[in-house]
Design a protein around this motif. Structure first.
Motif, PDB file in Angstrom:
ATOM      1  N   LYS A 128       1.054  -1.227   0.129  1.00 16.26           N
ATOM      2  CA  LYS A 128      -0.003  -0.364   0.041  1.00 16.26           C
ATOM      3  C   LYS A 128       0.612   1.109   0.308  1.00 16.26           C
ATOM      4  O   LYS A 128       0.703   2.554  -0.358  1.00 16.26           O
ATOM      5  CB  LYS A 128      -0.768   0.418   1.226  1.00 16.26           C
ATOM      6  CG  LYS A 128      -2.095  -1.854   1.052  1.00 16.26           C
ATOM      7  CD  LYS A 128      -3.378  -1.030   2.450  1.00 16.26           C
ATOM      8  CE  LYS A 128      -4.315  -1.920   2.175  1.00 16.26           C
ATOM      9  NZ  LYS A 128      -4.656  -1.569   3.478  1.00 16.26           N
ATOM     10  N   ALA A 129       2.090   1.146   0.638  1.00 14.55           N
ATOM     11  CA  ALA A 129       3.109   2.584   0.564  1.00 14.55           C
ATOM     12  C   ALA A 129       3.596   2.664  -1.100  1.00 14.55           C
ATOM     13  O   ALA A 129       3.936   3.772  -0.601  1.00 14.55           O
ATOM     14  CB  ALA A 129       3.667   1.945   1.985  1.00 14.55           C
TER      15      ALA A 129
ATOM     16  N   THR B 158      -1.612   7.035  -5.657  1.00 18.80           N
ATOM     17  CA  THR B 158      -3.114   7.148  -5.934  1.00 18.80           C
ATOM     18  C   THR B 158      -2.940   8.364  -5.111  1.00 18.80           C
ATOM     19  O   THR B 158      -2.569   9.144  -4.550  1.00 18.80           O
ATOM     20  CB  THR B 158      -3.801   6.272  -4.519  1.00 18.80           C
ATOM     21  OG1 THR B 158      -3.657   6.644  -3.347  1.00 18.80           O
ATOM     22  CG2 THR B 158      -3.564   4.897  -5.105  1.00 18.80           C
TER      23      THR B 158
ATOM     24  N   ASN C 123      -2.312   8.768  -1.387  1.00 19.67           N
ATOM     25  CA  ASN C 123      -1.017   8.675  -1.871  1.00 19.67           C
ATOM     26  C   ASN C 123      -0.282   8.993  -2.512  1.00 19.67           C
ATOM     27  O   ASN C 123       0.343   7.837  -3.452  1.00 19.67           O
ATOM     28  CB  ASN C 123      -0.901   6.603  -1.185  1.00 19.67           C
ATOM     29  CG  ASN C 123       0.504   6.585  -0.550  1.00 19.67           C
ATOM     30  OD1 ASN C 123       1.116   7.103  -0.427  1.00 19.67           O
ATOM     31  ND2 ASN C 123       0.967   5.619  -0.919  1.00 19.67           N
TER      32      ASN C 123
ATOM     33  N   ARG D 195       5.327  12.311  -3.763  1.00 20.09           N
ATOM     34  CA  ARG D 195       6.046  13.833  -3.565  1.00 20.09           C
ATOM     35  C   ARG D 195       7.462  14.020  -4.262  1.00 20.09           C
ATOM     36  O   ARG D 195       8.354  13.471  -4.536  1.00 20.09           O
ATOM     37  CB  ARG D 195       6.746  13.128  -2.125  1.00 20.09           C
ATOM     38  CG  ARG D 195       5.127  13.413  -1.436  1.00 20.09           C
ATOM     39  CD  ARG D 195       6.220  12.683   0.005  1.00 20.09           C
ATOM     40  NE  ARG D 195       7.176  12.395  -0.200  1.00 20.09           N
ATOM     41  CZ  ARG D 195       7.930  10.969   0.817  1.00 20.09           C
ATOM     42  NH1 ARG D 195       7.990  11.653   1.415  1.00 20.09           N
ATOM     43  NH2 ARG D 195       8.538  10.295   0.718  1.00 20.09           N
TER      44      ARG D 195
ATOM     45  N   THR E 133      -2.264  12.980  -8.689  1.00 22.25           N
ATOM     46  CA  THR E 133      -1.506  11.814  -7.496  1.00 22.25           C
ATOM     47  C   THR E 133      -0.242  12.318  -7.810  1.00 22.25           C
ATOM     48  O   THR E 133       0.814  11.657  -6.994  1.00 22.25           O
ATOM     49  CB  THR E 133      -1.451  10.619  -8.451  1.00 22.25           C
ATOM     50  OG1 THR E 133      -0.915  10.334 -10.723  1.00 22.25           O
ATOM     51  CG2 THR E 133      -2.461   9.638  -8.839  1.00 22.25           C
TER      52      THR E 133
ATOM     53  N   ARG F 240       6.007   3.220  -6.699  1.00 20.97           N
ATOM     54  CA  ARG F 240       6.887   4.113  -6.425  1.00 20.97           C
ATOM     55  C   ARG F 240       8.040   2.981  -7.247  1.00 20.97           C
ATOM     56  O   ARG F 240       9.054   4.076  -6.937  1.00 20.97           O
ATOM     57  CB  ARG F 240       6.861   4.190  -4.673  1.00 20.97           C
ATOM     58  CG  ARG F 240       6.130   5.345  -4.570  1.00 20.97           C
ATOM     59  CD  ARG F 240       5.928   4.994  -2.983  1.00 20.97           C
ATOM     60  NE  ARG F 240       5.590   6.893  -2.476  1.00 20.97           N
ATOM     61  CZ  ARG F 240       4.165   7.436  -3.134  1.00 20.97           C
ATOM     62  NH1 ARG F 240       3.526   6.035  -3.061  1.00 20.97           N
ATOM     63  NH2 ARG F 240       3.355   8.473  -2.329  1.00 20.97           N
TER      64      ARG F 240
END
Length: 506
Positions: free
Chosen positions: A95-96, A100, A103, A106, A128, A440
């Protein structure tokens, strides 16, 4: 052996329950009974059970069997708990890693120039992505002269945000639909009009080339960014890649640290990001950037030449130098004087002396050039040495979660007016690629794809910008014209009758 009060849970394990029942002679113990039913007889027979334990070998064997079975059961439970915890950790990690809207990736951008601001605007359009821009200036002040935006840059802006494009158009001065091109710097005659600027825009339905004041462009871009996106007084000094796709940590001169999933170095020709990525010095020898051999003087003034309404810009040509002037709106003319100057040559620092230097450099040229320099207030005249670097075919612009953009990686000579335009294309390409990222772990590969997608186009523009300088400054001379006969202003630098003058130029 366990105290009987703590063995009710063994009802789950029939073999162990039966063995313990025999070993301790506990009456009425049956594995089918519930833990609640067993609690009372256990409590009643605790003392008696311990006294009545037989010392026979069969009793001891049963005790050993029970203890072993209980140990196996406990080990099984521990393994199950570990598996559950591990599975939970994997789920949490998955999930990390997932990208999304809840999430987002950055993204940190270093540098608030034209390329950095436009990239920032483009990336904030992607739900996103969460974008932060770090700019070294303590505040965005109105500084700098007009900047040319060619049709490719305007098309890019329109594709990123139609509303932003319309706001820029409100402050734009079009030059592409008027007459533009090369002019004989001695005779003031048109040498080579750039008709393709207009016809190409018409053919491909592109906006016409034009100019906008850099402060106006900057102000418009900042106004269109989400509040809190830009942080001032943050000069980026370096970064550290984090393991396991955890992103990157960015360091600033004020001691602050910032973490992100992606770091974009748009910090200009003397980029600290590029210096670290490629293990180079930031500036000077060893930086990979070299002096082009040219110094440019620039000025801006309110002035109206006789052909003001018909001409967008002119490039006056001559040996070892050329002079560009352009309409930049509101009755103003901006000019650039490019001179071939050896590295280390002394250039005046005083404004009045700079003005005299420029006038002397173009002494004997078209009166149009000399009148424009004379009409410019000395405090409005600046100079700078021009640097560029070769295309980076053998060094990627990306390193894990870090990538370079604009002048940080492909600075170019200003002859084609494409420096800022190519930086905008970089930002648009990043937007198109990053909006497709789902996890990621994909980031390093996507940034390498960005490099491969941009390297050949930017390298071509770099090459053409540099060769344009070399051709304009090294081979051009005032051509001799046969119809002028012996009265032509010939001689070194005045209409030479030589190979360059006759064959190359004509």
């Amino acid at each position: 052996a366990l105290p009987i009060s703590q063995t009710s849970h063994l009802a789950k394990y029939p073999v162990a329950a039966m063995a313990l029942s025999k070993a301790f002679a506990v009456p009425n113990w049956a594995p089918t009974q519930s833990p609640g039913q067993l609690a009372t007889p256990h409590a009643q027979t605790t003392a008696r059970g311990a006294a009545e334990v037989e010392s026979s070998s069969s009793g001891r064997q049963a005790l050993f069997v029970a203890a072993g079975v209980a140990a196996v059961a406990a080990s099984s439970r521990r393994r199950k708990q570990i598996r559950q915890r591990a599975t939970g950790s994997v789920v949490r990690l998955a999930k990390a890693d997932e990208v999304t809207e809840a999430n987002p990736l950055r993204v940190i951008i270093a540098g608030g120039g034209v390329g950095g601001l436009m990239t920032c605007k483009a990336l904030t359009k992607v739900p996103t992505l969460k974008v932060t821009m770090l700019e070294q200036a303590t505040e965005f002040a109105r500084f700098g002269g007009p900047i040319q935006l060619a049709s490719n840059a305007l098309s890019t802006i329109r594709e990123i945000d139609e509303s932003l494009f319309e706001q820029i158009m409100d402050k734009f001065t079009f030059t592409g639909m008027r007459k533009n091109g090369l002019v004989d710097g001695l005779r003031s005659e048109w040498y080579c009009p750039f008709d393709a600027m207009r016809t190409a825009a018409d053919s491909f339905n592109l906006p016409y080339t034009g100019v906008i004041d850099r402060p106006d462009l900057q102000e418009t871009l900042l106004k269109n960014l989400p509040e809190g996106t830009c942080q001032n007084a943050k000069r980026v000094t370096g970064y550290k890649k984090l393991p396991n796709n955890e992103g990157v940590k960015v360091f600033c001169a004020d001691g602050s640290e910032h973490e992100a999933d992606i770091f974009i170095g748009a910090d200009g020709i003397w980029s600290a990001t590029r210096a670290q990525m490629w293990n180079e010095t930031r500036k000077g020898p060893g930086s990979g950037c070299s002096y082009s051999g040219y110094v440019v003087f620039a000025g801006e003034t309110v002035y109206q030449p006789e052909d003001y309404w018909e001409v967008g810009y002119k490039v006056y040509m001559g040996p070892k130098r050329y002079f560009v002037c352009s309409d930049v709106g509101r009755g103003r003319i901006q000019w650039y004087a490019f001179c071939s100057v050896p590295e280390g040559a002394e250039i005046p620092e005083d404004n009045e002396e700079k003005k005299e230097y420029a006038k002397n450099a173009f002494f004997g040229w078209s009166q149009q050039v000399l009148d424009l320099i004379e009409a410019t207030p000395a405090p409005c005249i600046e100079d700078r040495a021009l640097y560029d670097r070769p295309p980076s075919f053998f060094k990627s612009w990306a390193d894990g979660p870090v990538a370079l953009l604009g002048d940080a990686v492909h600075p170019m000579m200003p002859n084609l007016g494409q420096g800022g335009c190519q930086a905008m294309e970089d930002g648009f390409t990043l937007m198109q690629m990053l909006k497709e990222v789902k996890s990621r772990s994909e980031v390093p590969g996507v940034l390498q794809s960005y490099y491969r997608a941009r390297i050949f186009r930017t390298a071509t523009v770099q090459f053409l910008s540099r060769i344009a300088s070399d051709l304009l400054l090294d081979t051009f001379t005032f051509p001799w014209k046969a119809e002028e006969g012996l009265s032509a202003p010939h001689g070194p630098g005045r209409g030479d009758f030589n190979y360059n003058a006759v064959v190359v130029n004509y």
